[in-house]
Motif scaffolding. Structure first.
Motif, PDB file in Angstrom:
ATOM      1  N   PHE A  35     -40.934   3.744   2.447  1.00 49.18           N
ATOM      2  CA  PHE A  35     -40.220   3.667   1.179  1.00 49.18           C
ATOM      3  C   PHE A  35     -38.713   3.834   1.389  1.00 49.18           C
ATOM      4  O   PHE A  35     -37.915   3.045   0.896  1.00 49.18           O
ATOM      5  CB  PHE A  35     -40.761   4.749   0.238  1.00 49.18           C
ATOM      6  N   TRP A  36     -38.323   4.879   2.137  1.00 52.97           N
ATOM      7  CA  TRP A  36     -36.892   5.113   2.378  1.00 52.97           C
ATOM      8  C   TRP A  36     -36.311   4.010   3.259  1.00 52.97           C
ATOM      9  O   TRP A  36     -35.155   3.616   3.075  1.00 52.97           O
ATOM     10  CB  TRP A  36     -36.654   6.471   3.004  1.00 52.97           C
ATOM     11  N   LYS A  50     -33.150   1.597   2.388  1.00 55.31           N
ATOM     12  CA  LYS A  50     -32.026   1.438   3.320  1.00 55.31           C
ATOM     13  C   LYS A  50     -31.755  -0.045   3.585  1.00 55.31           C
ATOM     14  O   LYS A  50     -30.603  -0.480   3.642  1.00 55.31           O
ATOM     15  CB  LYS A  50     -32.308   2.158   4.636  1.00 55.31           C
ATOM     16  N   LEU A  51     -32.806  -0.817   3.724  1.00 54.31           N
ATOM     17  CA  LEU A  51     -32.653  -2.255   3.943  1.00 54.31           C
ATOM     18  C   LEU A  51     -31.988  -2.925   2.740  1.00 54.31           C
ATOM     19  O   LEU A  51     -31.099  -3.762   2.896  1.00 54.31           O
ATOM     20  CB  LEU A  51     -34.016  -2.885   4.231  1.00 54.31           C
ATOM     21  N   LEU A  52     -32.390  -2.529   1.545  1.00 57.31           N
ATOM     22  CA  LEU A  52     -31.768  -3.082   0.342  1.00 57.31           C
ATOM     23  C   LEU A  52     -30.312  -2.647   0.220  1.00 57.31           C
ATOM     24  O   LEU A  52     -29.472  -3.398  -0.267  1.00 57.31           O
ATOM     25  CB  LEU A  52     -32.567  -2.672  -0.898  1.00 57.31           C
ATOM     26  N   SER A  53     -29.993  -1.441   0.675  1.00 55.90           N
ATOM     27  CA  SER A  53     -28.599  -0.993   0.684  1.00 55.90           C
ATOM     28  C   SER A  53     -27.755  -1.841   1.625  1.00 55.90           C
ATOM     29  O   SER A  53     -26.624  -2.215   1.298  1.00 55.90           O
ATOM     30  CB  SER A  53     -28.503   0.475   1.097  1.00 55.90           C
ATOM     31  N   LEU A  54     -28.300  -2.131   2.802  1.00 54.46           N
ATOM     32  CA  LEU A  54     -27.587  -3.003   3.733  1.00 54.46           C
ATOM     33  C   LEU A  54     -27.379  -4.391   3.142  1.00 54.46           C
ATOM     34  O   LEU A  54     -26.324  -5.003   3.331  1.00 54.46           O
ATOM     35  CB  LEU A  54     -28.349  -3.112   5.052  1.00 54.46           C
ATOM     36  N   LEU A  55     -28.380  -4.881   2.440  1.00 54.60           N
ATOM     37  CA  LEU A  55     -28.249  -6.182   1.784  1.00 54.60           C
ATOM     38  C   LEU A  55     -27.141  -6.148   0.734  1.00 54.60           C
ATOM     39  O   LEU A  55     -26.344  -7.085   0.631  1.00 54.60           O
ATOM     40  CB  LEU A  55     -29.582  -6.598   1.156  1.00 54.60           C
ATOM     41  N   PHE A  56     -27.050  -5.054  -0.017  1.00 51.34           N
ATOM     42  CA  PHE A  56     -25.988  -4.918  -1.009  1.00 51.34           C
ATOM     43  C   PHE A  56     -24.613  -4.919  -0.347  1.00 51.34           C
ATOM     44  O   PHE A  56     -23.691  -5.597  -0.803  1.00 51.34           O
ATOM     45  CB  PHE A  56     -26.170  -3.632  -1.823  1.00 51.34           C
ATOM     46  N   TRP A  57     -24.461  -4.147   0.759  1.00 48.12           N
ATOM     47  CA  TRP A  57     -23.170  -4.108   1.441  1.00 48.12           C
ATOM     48  C   TRP A  57     -22.836  -5.468   2.057  1.00 48.12           C
ATOM     49  O   TRP A  57     -21.659  -5.838   2.141  1.00 48.12           O
ATOM     50  CB  TRP A  57     -23.138  -2.998   2.487  1.00 48.12           C
ATOM     51  N   ALA A  58     -23.851  -6.230   2.458  1.00 52.54           N
ATOM     52  CA  ALA A  58     -23.604  -7.576   2.965  1.00 52.54           C
ATOM     53  C   ALA A  58     -23.075  -8.481   1.846  1.00 52.54           C
ATOM     54  O   ALA A  58     -22.161  -9.285   2.069  1.00 52.54           O
ATOM     55  CB  ALA A  58     -24.877  -8.159   3.571  1.00 52.54           C
ATOM     56  N   PHE A  97     -25.774   4.340   3.397  1.00 55.80           N
ATOM     57  CA  PHE A  97     -27.064   4.429   2.707  1.00 55.80           C
ATOM     58  C   PHE A  97     -27.110   5.483   1.609  1.00 55.80           C
ATOM     59  O   PHE A  97     -28.015   5.471   0.786  1.00 55.80           O
ATOM     60  CB  PHE A  97     -28.187   4.724   3.699  1.00 55.80           C
ATOM     61  N   GLY A  98     -26.189   6.428   1.609  1.00 49.21           N
ATOM     62  CA  GLY A  98     -26.147   7.453   0.571  1.00 49.21           C
ATOM     63  C   GLY A  98     -27.359   8.360   0.594  1.00 49.21           C
ATOM     64  O   GLY A  98     -27.778   8.859   1.640  1.00 49.21           O
ATOM     65  N   VAL A  99     -27.929   8.544  -0.563  1.00 48.59           N
ATOM     66  CA  VAL A  99     -29.045   9.479  -0.720  1.00 48.59           C
ATOM     67  C   VAL A  99     -30.285   9.020   0.056  1.00 48.59           C
ATOM     68  O   VAL A  99     -31.123   9.834   0.421  1.00 48.59           O
ATOM     69  CB  VAL A  99     -29.353   9.694  -2.217  1.00 48.59           C
ATOM     70  N   PHE A 100     -30.373   7.746   0.342  1.00 45.58           N
ATOM     71  CA  PHE A 100     -31.532   7.251   1.083  1.00 45.58           C
ATOM     72  C   PHE A 100     -31.542   7.779   2.509  1.00 45.58           C
ATOM     73  O   PHE A 100     -32.603   7.975   3.095  1.00 45.58           O
ATOM     74  CB  PHE A 100     -31.576   5.727   1.071  1.00 45.58           C
ATOM     75  N   HIS A 101     -30.378   8.037   3.087  1.00 43.42           N
ATOM     76  CA  HIS A 101     -30.338   8.684   4.406  1.00 43.42           C
ATOM     77  C   HIS A 101     -30.509  10.191   4.266  1.00 43.42           C
ATOM     78  O   HIS A 101     -31.149  10.823   5.104  1.00 43.42           O
ATOM     79  CB  HIS A 101     -29.044   8.379   5.147  1.00 43.42           C
TER      80      HIS A 101
END
Length: 92
Positions: free
Chosen positions: A4-5, A9-17, A73-77
């Motif tokens: 889940f986390w 994290k993957l979606l966060s990287l996609l957002f930063w991309a 990643f913020g709170v996800f990390h």
């Protein structure tokens, strides 16, 4: 729960991309401002998380790597960092 986390994290990287692509090649008018605003607000929020969690990262072996991951990643990390163990105080 790790899956889940990891997904977040993957979606966060996609957002930063998306933010990086928007910075290099701006999107159409209203969308580029919204992406810049969302990226800026999220960057400020993640930097605040680093400042607020700085003390708890002092005992970590790779403090700077954890800080960098919190920026991305913020709170996800933060959720993947194990809680510090508290030793029982001896009552003498």
């Amino acid at each position: 729960m790790k899956v889940f986390w990891g997904l977040w994290k993957l979606l966060s990287l996609l957002f930063w991309a998306v933010v990086a692509v928007n910075w290099l090649m701006p999107f159409v008018f209203p969308l580029n401002l919204l992406v810049q605003l969302a990226g800026g607000l999220l960057a400020i929020l993640h930097l605040l998380e680093v400042l607020l969690c700085n003390r708890s990262l002092k005992d970590r072996p790779h403090q700077w790597r954890d800080r960098l991951k919190i920026v991305f990643f913020g709170v996800f990390h933060l959720q993947t960092i194990p809680a510090p163990t508290v030793s029982k105080a001896s009552h003498a």
